[in-house]
Design an enzyme around this catalytic site. Sequence first.
Site: not given
Ligand SMILES: [Zn+2]
Ligand SMILES: [Zn+2]
Length: 435
Positions: A100, A166-167, A211, A402
Amino acid sequence: MNKSCISFMLCALFSQTAFSSNERIDSLANKVETDVIKWRHHFHQNPELSNREFKTAEYIANYLNKLGLEVQTKVAHTGVVAILDSGKPGPVVALRADIDALPIVEQSGVDFASTVKAMYNGSEVGVMHACGHDTHAAMLMGAAKVLVEMKAKLRGKVKFIFQPAEEGAPAGEEGGAELMVKQGVLESPKVDVIFGIHINSQTDVGTIKYRAGGIMAAVDPFRITIKGKQSHGAYPWLSVDPIVTASQIVMGLQTIVSREMKLIDNAAVVSVGSIHGGNRSNIIPNEVELVGTIRTLDGDMRTHIHESLTRKAKLIAKSMGATADVVVPDGYQYPVTYNDPSLMAQMLPTLQATAGKDNVILTNAVMGAEDFSFFQQKIPGLYLFVGGKTQSTPAEQAPGHHTPDFVIDDNGMKLGVRTLSHLVVDYMNQDNTTK
Ligand SMILES: [Zn+2]
Ligand SMILES: [Zn+2]
């Protein structure tokens, strides 16, 4: 064959088959690179918002069908899931890409920039792939092509998960990894492990950051409603002042992280993001509301913060003659993005062989969140960052995710395709029976 492999004389440990597999993956990744860049530019010019990735999903599904995979569409609204069956017994390994875009007007200046507009929560917005999910979709399509060609070297099944939203789903809708899990994406066939990568605009092309344990934070929102007693602002002694009480609570919350968290183990954050109460200068209101976010990388610290935040808010309010109602919703807004330590140890040599030992960098955790964590809540998984910054750009000048200026160097994607492919082939050819 890579140079570090030769210099450390580790080559003798690998079979001739492993050797030729590695070389073959890399040459296939080279071959598909032009297509990966072409797909990425297509997605970048045609971005779609969360839960609205209709054309993106169609484009992906068409390609996966052409590869001869078993393809399922409309998973969690607009998700695409495909299975590559090696025909041999073995583990089920999932690879995930989010697809997305964001409601941002692009100002990156790249020649494949987006001019797309769409409706978002009732108003028209620009739409831009400002987090790099266009590269994620393209890299996973590339890995699908490589792995189809490598079928003879696979055991078990590969599940390709192209995940929407996902956002975050639009207001009032469900979506993303959480909904995919709810709809059974990790079942039939049951997935054993999952791998995911995020391109990063401030990490050099050619490098991987990893990590073990918590790499991105769990997010819990909280809401504190303080009730006092209203009065004229000129006669505060007639009030129980919720504004002064709220101020004391905000200050009290500061000592949770600074005095109660063992920060040498893990970071934690408590932030108040909004205070609302009252409507004019000469009235002390009867109620104030505080809203904030808790970020943690460790389950025990998370539990401790919830308990402490509630206790402090209630008892500070009580000391003022007010009351505090504290709500920390049950269940995570986002869980910790947690890289299973034994899986990380098992696959680290693969990362090092893929990118070169010096290019695989241990990173600090970040306090942002990622919904890949919903998969890792159910099964072991690894989430890694892959470099997308041109090496000549200083890191501090590279625009962040973003933002309207966000750019990713196309050259970063080849390592992503190679990493996903090597992780699958190596995992499938290791002995995982004791896990
Ligand atoms: Zn993002
Ligand atoms: Zn992302």
